[in-house]
Design a protein around this motif. Structure first.
Motif, PDB file in Angstrom:
ATOM      1  N   GLN A   1      67.724  15.452 131.848  1.00 32.09           N
ATOM      2  CA  GLN A   1      69.059  16.065 131.942  1.00 32.09           C
ATOM      3  C   GLN A   1      68.977  17.440 132.585  1.00 32.09           C
ATOM      4  O   GLN A   1      69.748  17.762 133.489  1.00 32.09           O
ATOM      5  CB  GLN A   1      69.700  16.205 130.562  1.00 32.09           C
ATOM      6  N   LYS A   2      68.070  18.234 132.107  1.00 29.49           N
ATOM      7  CA  LYS A   2      67.921  19.590 132.648  1.00 29.49           C
ATOM      8  C   LYS A   2      67.478  19.539 134.111  1.00 29.49           C
ATOM      9  O   LYS A   2      68.006  20.275 134.954  1.00 29.49           O
ATOM     10  CB  LYS A   2      66.916  20.373 131.809  1.00 29.49           C
ATOM     11  N   LEU A   3      66.537  18.672 134.426  1.00 26.95           N
ATOM     12  CA  LEU A   3      66.074  18.566 135.808  1.00 26.95           C
ATOM     13  C   LEU A   3      67.184  18.105 136.745  1.00 26.95           C
ATOM     14  O   LEU A   3      67.317  18.615 137.859  1.00 26.95           O
ATOM     15  CB  LEU A   3      64.871  17.616 135.890  1.00 26.95           C
ATOM     16  N   GLN A   4      67.993  17.145 136.294  1.00 32.21           N
ATOM     17  CA  GLN A   4      69.130  16.697 137.099  1.00 32.21           C
ATOM     18  C   GLN A   4      70.105  17.844 137.341  1.00 32.21           C
ATOM     19  O   GLN A   4      70.579  18.052 138.453  1.00 32.21           O
ATOM     20  CB  GLN A   4      69.859  15.525 136.424  1.00 32.21           C
ATOM     21  N   PHE A   5      70.394  18.580 136.286  1.00 31.44           N
ATOM     22  CA  PHE A   5      71.335  19.701 136.381  1.00 31.44           C
ATOM     23  C   PHE A   5      70.800  20.762 137.338  1.00 31.44           C
ATOM     24  O   PHE A   5      71.525  21.255 138.208  1.00 31.44           O
ATOM     25  CB  PHE A   5      71.579  20.289 134.989  1.00 31.44           C
ATOM     26  N   LEU A   6      69.536  21.119 137.203  1.00 31.66           N
ATOM     27  CA  LEU A   6      68.951  22.140 138.077  1.00 31.66           C
ATOM     28  C   LEU A   6      68.851  21.652 139.522  1.00 31.66           C
ATOM     29  O   LEU A   6      69.130  22.410 140.454  1.00 31.66           O
ATOM     30  CB  LEU A   6      67.572  22.553 137.563  1.00 31.66           C
ATOM     31  N   ALA A   7      68.477  20.385 139.715  1.00 30.73           N
ATOM     32  CA  ALA A   7      68.356  19.842 141.070  1.00 30.73           C
ATOM     33  C   ALA A   7      69.700  19.846 141.791  1.00 30.73           C
ATOM     34  O   ALA A   7      69.774  20.121 142.987  1.00 30.73           O
ATOM     35  CB  ALA A   7      67.788  18.426 141.028  1.00 30.73           C
TER      36      ALA A   7
END
Length: 162
Positions: free
Chosen positions: A53-59
């Motif tokens: 979730q965090k990686l998707q948001f940051l990407a």
């Protein structure tokens, strides 16, 4: 059709040259950019580890100045979770798969991604170089350590709408 065979012979017997040219492709769609952003996001995250979730948001956020500003506003309290755009970034899954194949990251229980020692060395090399990915690096070093699981749940589940 006699004309077709004459044309075909002319094409097949004619001299021609081919010069390969790169296809114009925005930086955020290049896999090298995606892997580098993934590596930096993990490098600056707590424990050099993050959930999807965090990686998707940051990407998604890192791609454009507006997205970076929204996230900074979210963290400063200027914006609510419902004010920021959130979407799944399709290139992230490919970047994770390639980074995993290159042994830059480990995938744990299918829910989190962490840097390997080789991934840490790559991140350090990117940071040391200093002239590439500067906007992305500044953004990720500022926000990635402050993105909590609780905040990510609020952003993705839109609990503030209730």
């Amino acid at each position: 059709m006699p004309n077709e065979s004459v044309l075909r012979r002319a094409i097949l017997n004619g001299a021609f040259t081919y010069t390969a040219r790169p296809d114009p492709l925005p930086g955020d769609l290049r896999m090298s950019w995606g892997i580098a952003v993934l590596i930096l996001a993990l490098f600056y995250s707590r424990g050099k580890k993050s959930n999807f979730q965090k990686l998707q948001f940051l990407a998604h956020s890192v791609r454009l100045p507006e997205g970076r500003e929204e996230v900074r506003g979210l963290l400063s309290g200027e914006y609510k979770p419902t004010d920021v755009s959130v979407r799944v970034e399709p290139s992230l899954n490919r970047a994770v798969a390639l980074a995993h194949a290159l042994r830059l990251v480990k995938i744990e229980k299918g829910t989190s991604v962490s840097l390997t020692d080789q991934g840490v060395r790559m991140a350090e090399a990117i940071v040391k170089e200093g002239e590439i990915l500067t906007d992305e690096m500044h953004f990720l070093s500022d926000v990635a350590p402050r993105m909590t699981d609780a905040l990510m749940k609020r952003v993705w589940r839109l609990e503030d709408l209730l």
